[in-house]
Design a protein around this motif. Structure first.
Motif, short mmCIF file in Angstrom:
data_model
loop_
_atom_site.label_atom_id
_atom_site.label_comp_id
_atom_site.label_asym_id
_atom_site.label_seq_id
_atom_site.Cartn_x
_atom_site.Cartn_y
_atom_site.Cartn_z
N UNK A 114 22.44 20.03 52.22
CA UNK A 114 23.34 19.56 51.17
C UNK A 114 22.84 18.26 50.59
N UNK A 115 22.37 17.38 51.45
CA UNK A 115 21.87 16.11 50.98
C UNK A 115 20.68 16.29 50.05
N UNK A 129 19.94 18.89 48.32
CA UNK A 129 20.36 19.49 47.05
C UNK A 129 21.05 18.47 46.17
N UNK A 130 21.86 17.60 46.78
CA UNK A 130 22.56 16.60 45.98
C UNK A 130 21.60 15.60 45.38
N UNK A 131 20.47 15.37 46.06
CA UNK A 131 19.51 14.41 45.52
C UNK A 131 18.65 15.04 44.44
N UNK A 173 17.19 18.38 44.59
CA UNK A 173 16.12 19.24 45.06
C UNK A 173 16.20 20.63 44.44
N UNK A 174 15.06 21.30 44.39
CA UNK A 174 15.03 22.61 43.77
C UNK A 174 14.97 23.72 44.80
N UNK A 175 15.12 23.36 46.06
CA UNK A 175 15.01 24.37 47.10
C UNK A 175 16.38 24.98 47.31
#
Lengths: 338, 237
Positions: free
Chosen positions: B136-137, B139-141, B143-145
């Motif tokens: 989650x972290x 993605x929140x920053x 990220x494209x993964x």
């Protein structure tokens, strides 16, 4: 706009069925955008339940058709299997698309995305600033509304607490070490933030919940440092000095920010006194709650303070045995006389 | 009744539309005589191949999955920038590693007084919730993964720590003095930094370049906690 739409549709039509599939070519996989572009919506994806019902109905019809056809023409059975496979694939993909749309609408992490929009040097600066009290309390101090730093600090404190609990040999009966550590740290961060936000609301202080969470979260940086040092180096005097200096500095920073955002002497005193008390007492609690075993060892090592062994009073057992003897003698006498 | 029949006909027409739609754009010039017969395309062989993964023996399925898992283990042990781990993600490997690690960390003695040792459920929960939070972290920053790709990478990169756990158990068989502690410390530190390095090789590529440190720190903390649990493990006799 028409041109871009047709261009995008042209580029994404390469792998769809010729007769137009149910697939919405905008299935967002991994990009995390919550915005559903209304202009790219397919007609079939309007009301989800009706579509699903219709697709179920169509699939049932297909199966009936294929069953009848298979009964009449056995050699077409393999083609019907192809049909069943194709239709079931389409139904699965349409269902997946509906589920991902619902997920993007409701379980949406994009709400939190702006609060994690930081650079590493910003985080480093804020960590250092959390120990430096501001001087100007005449106009409201800026508080960054960011959640990355506070969350990482809370998790770091969980790790440090775990280490402290392990080295002090704490035994948790009704729960787990990890659960207690996480509960303590997150409970403090969220609970005290909410409580101080509520008090700030009562005292008319200009601070939002996010800012309070951020402020208190960065205030835990001092706690992390003190605990990291004192869980490994067990000197009481060192702990007290660090408690006053580092704990005091981080408390002063939070108090100064709150003072700059409150008017009136009494509200300022009330709010900041509560925050200071809670913050300092929390550090004290964390140090001493998981320190018992080591304290016990230190006490026994000190030696001469142990009280001498007390003499046990001998009157009571003598009286008791005398009474028992007398009773037995009297009973024996009564029995013999009969 | 009529509506049902109409629907049925419509369904059948739709079905046949698929087969004949491809032929609708053929433009026939007048010079060339058209010959041949129009027949149904023979797609049944592909359909049979696709159906056959259901009909194959269980041994084949298991071996295929095990081979995929083993290939990913090799990718973790020699981390180079390849996208194989990300492309075909699966969660079998992380599950195997997590269960192995949790079983070994439990110590095997059921009614011991030392409740301070991590129980099976604790290790399991730490690994999975830690992975979810790190995902989650990241993605929140920005990220494209995707979610499961990140879970897959983090789970597979626990492999060095599992190997370190096995080595620590073996070392502890020889006694638990200072020498064994130093050996265990070196082994755990090496494997924990290997895990962190391996997972950042996969994860950090999906981040904007100036925020790699922000993603690496939680991963470092996560593997640090697991490594610390391994280091402080002491079996009771």
């Amino acid at each position: 706009m028409c041109k871009t739409m047709s261009a995008s549709q042209g580029s994404t039509n390469t792998n769809t069925e010729p007769w137009g599939s149910f697939e919405d070519n905008n299935i967002i996989q991994g990009s995390g955008s919550a915005v559903i572009d209304m202009e790219n919506m397919d007609d079939t994806s309007g009301s989800s339940f009706e579509d699903m019902g219709e697709m179920h109905q169509r699939m049932k019809e297909e199966e009936e058709v294929t069953a009848e056809a298979a009964a009449i023409h056995p050699e077409r059975l393999s083609h019907m299997r192809v049909l069943i496979y194709l239709v079931s694939t389409q139904v699965w993909q349409a269902g997946k698309q509906q589920a991902s749309k619902a997920f993007n609408l409701y379980a949406n992490i994009d709400i939190l995305r702006p609060y994690f929009d930081v650079e590493p040097n910003q985080v480093r600066n804020r960590l250092i600033e959390s120990l430096i009290p501001v001087r100007m309390i005449n106009f409201p101090q800026k508080v960054a509304g960011e959640l990355y730093g506070p969350m990482m600090l809370v998790f770091t404190m969980v790790a440090i607490l775990l280490h402290g609990m392990k080295t002090s040999g704490t035994v948790i009966r009704e729960g787990t070490l990890m659960g207690t550590a996480i509960g303590t740290c997150f409970g403090y961060w969220l609970g005290v933030s909410s409580f101080i936000y509520f008090l700030a609301y009562l005292c008319n202080a200009q601070i939002t919940m996010l800012q309070m969470l951020s402020l208190l979260g960065y205030g835990l940086f001092g706690h992390c440092m003190v605990l990291f040092i004192t869980y490994n180096v067990h000197f009481h005097s060192l702990f007290y000095i660090l408690w006053l200096v580092i704990g005091g500095l981080s408390t002063l920073r939070m108090v100064a920010v709150l003072i700059s955002r409150t008017v009136g002497q009494t509200p300022r005193l009330f709010l900041c006194g509560t925050l200071a008390a809670l913050h300092m007492l929390f550090l004290l609690y964390l140090h001493f709650a998981y320190h018992k075993m080591v304290e016990g060892i230190l006490d026994t090592l000190e030696g001469p303070n142990i009280p001498p062994i007390q003499r046990v009073a001998r009157d009571v057992p003598v009286v008791a045995s005398a009474v028992v003897n007398a009773t037995i003698k009297s009973i024996a006498a009564v029995v013999q006389s009969q | 009744m009529v509506v049902c029949q109409l629907k049925r006909t419509f369904a059948t027409m739709n079905v046949f539309n698929y087969f004949f739609a491809g032929l609708s754009d053929i433009s026939i010039s007048e010079d060339i005589p058209v010959e041949g017969d129009i027949s149904m395309p023979v797609g049944s062989q592909n359909a049979d191949n696709d159906f056959s993964t259901l009909d194959e023996p269980v041994k084949d399925t298991i071996l295929r999955d095990l081979r995929a898992v083993g290939q990913k283990f090799v990718h973790v042990m020699y981390p180079k920038k390849s996208s194989a781990l990300l492309r075909d993600w699966d969660l079998w490997g992380p599950l195997l590693l997590c269960v192995t690690l949790a079983l070994m960390l439990q110590g095997g003695s059921v009614d011991s007084e030392e409740d301070g040792r991590p129980q099976f459920a604790e290790v399991f929960v730490i690994i999975w919730f830690g992975s979810v939070i790190i995902t989650l972290n990241s993605k929140l920053l920005g990220g494209t993964i995707s979610f499961f790709q990140s879970l897959c990478v983090l789970g597979y990169c626990i492999l060095p720590l599992t190997v370190a756990m096995i080595v620590c158990r073996i070392v502890l068989l020889g006694g638990s003095g200072l020498v064994s502690f130093v050996v265990r410390l070196i082994v755990v530190t090496a494997s924990f930094s290997w895990s962190t390095f391996a997972s950042t090789a996969f994860l950090a590529d999906s981040q904007p370049p100036n925020r790699k440190a922000l993603v690496v720190y939680p991963v470092f903390l996560f593997y640090f906690v697991i490594g610390w649990m391994i280091l402080t493990f002491s079996p009771s006799h």
